[in-house]
Motif scaffolding. Structure first.
Motif, PDB file in Angstrom:
ATOM      1  N   SER A 131      26.305  34.191   0.030  1.00 27.53           N
ATOM      2  CA  SER A 131      27.555  34.014   1.093  1.00 27.53           C
ATOM      3  C   SER A 131      26.954  33.621   2.374  1.00 27.53           C
ATOM      4  O   SER A 131      27.467  32.973   3.158  1.00 27.53           O
ATOM      5  N   ASP A 134      23.796  28.615   4.048  1.00 27.45           N
ATOM      6  CA  ASP A 134      24.426  27.396   4.893  1.00 27.45           C
ATOM      7  C   ASP A 134      24.571  26.183   4.353  1.00 27.45           C
ATOM      8  O   ASP A 134      25.469  25.454   4.482  1.00 27.45           O
ATOM      9  N   ASN A 160      30.193  29.653   1.452  1.00 30.31           N
ATOM     10  CA  ASN A 160      30.345  29.082   2.732  1.00 30.31           C
ATOM     11  C   ASN A 160      29.298  28.099   3.044  1.00 30.31           C
ATOM     12  O   ASN A 160      28.734  27.846   4.174  1.00 30.31           O
TER      13      ASN A 160
END
Ligand SMILES: [Zn+2]
Length: 324
Positions: A131, A134, A160
């Motif tokens: 998570s 990026d 994410n």
């Protein structure tokens, strides 16, 4: 001949260490390999190679080179080979710069069966959380590079992250019309590609890009098409030092294609373009001293390229402790 006293002592110590080691290890039989993770500091980049597993590629899948030349090149290279083919690693690369995490390619997840699909587990073993990633940069849309976009439940493994895929590969691999006209042996890959990007497409986090478009800071996509219509390699600035070229599938048969870059891989969508891209990427890396990371080079697949005998050779990175 009598050893001088000092040598005597050293030899005795060495013998003691050896016999102790032999005694101590007789009861320990490793049950599994260490995690497939390798760290390399490159300038400001903390690069972590992530092992996914191995596939077997048959030497007959090399085209544009005669079998005798392949045999001569493979002799004395000791690439593990069985009846299915030559052992070929599948690697992905996590690049940390400051607190920004970029993953280049994602491995096979469930697409290639047991023994592969280890990228996510190895990323966790390296101390990272999926998570926290990026950006996910895809070199191309083949299943051994994008199936790992999904976790074991079929959900986004990197919830994410923005996922980057070249316009040309997206246009080809995500389009059912191109599936209908593709060679039979490649058709399985189209649905896998559509499924892998689906949750990101739905979330609006799949970004299609051209090689002139801006990517995340410090990263440029270099056109290296030929293996697929929109294959790209990523040049990642490392600050003061040499950049890192994560070149994807520029090489599949390391024991052959550095010495004979004109030997193509049967699965290349455009063999002449793939050869031209391979020569261009190898020349850029060799002449500029760039670091290279290769998806199908022997794990960890990090090192350099040098010119040799009118062609090229691979120089694997040397083990290096991390500076605190
Ligand atoms: Zn591949």
């Amino acid at each position: 001949m009598r050893l001088p006293p000092r040598r005597h002592l050293a030899a005795a110590l060495l013998l003691a260490v050896c016999s102790h080691t032999a005694f101590a290890t007789t009861t320990h039989v490793p049950q599994q390999q260490v995690p497939g993770v390798y760290h390399q500091q490159i300038g400001e980049l903390q690069v972590t190679a992530l092992f996914d597993g191995t596939v077997a590629l048959g030497r007959q899948e090399l085209v544009g080179i005669d079998a005798g030349a392949v045999t001569r090149l493979l002799d004395h290279r000791y690439v593990p080979e069985d009846s299915k083919g030559l052992q070929t690693a599948v690697n992905a690369y996590l690049v940390q710069r400051g607190n920004r995490l970029t993953l280049v390619d994602t491995g096979t997840a469930k697409c290639f069966g047991p023994g592969l699909g280890q990228v996510l587990g190895n990323l966790r073993a390296a101390g990272y959380a999926p998570s926290d990633v990026d950006d996910v940069l895809l070199t191309h849309a083949h299943p051994d590079h994008l199936c790992g976009l999904l976790d074991a439940q079929g959900k986004a493994a990197f919830p994410n992250a923005t996922v980057w895929l070249s316009h040309a590969d997206a246009a080809y691999w995500l389009d059912p019309a191109s599936e209908a006209s593709a060679p039979q042996g490649l058709r399985f890959a189209f649905k896998l590609a559509r499924d892998a990007v689906a949750p990101y497409e739905a979330a609006g986090t799949l970004r299609r890009f051209g090689t002139q478009d801006p990517l995340p800071t410090g990263i440029r996509a270099l056109d290296s098409h030929g293996h697929t219509p929109g294959h790209v390699s990523y040049r990642i600035d490392s600050g003061a030092g040499q950049p890192l070229l994560v070149w994807g599938d520029v090489v599949h048969f390391h024991a052959v294609q550095f010495a004979q870059p004109d030997a193509a891989y049967e699965a290349d969508s455009d063999r002449n373009a793939a050869i031209a891209s391979r020569r261009r990427m190898m020349a850029e890396a060799a002449d500029n001293g760039w670091w290279v990371a290769g998806a199908h080079l022997p794990f960890p697949g990090l090192g350099h390229v040098r010119r040799q005998d009118g062609a090229f050779a691979w120089v694997p990175a040397e083990f290096m402790p991390l500076t605190p």
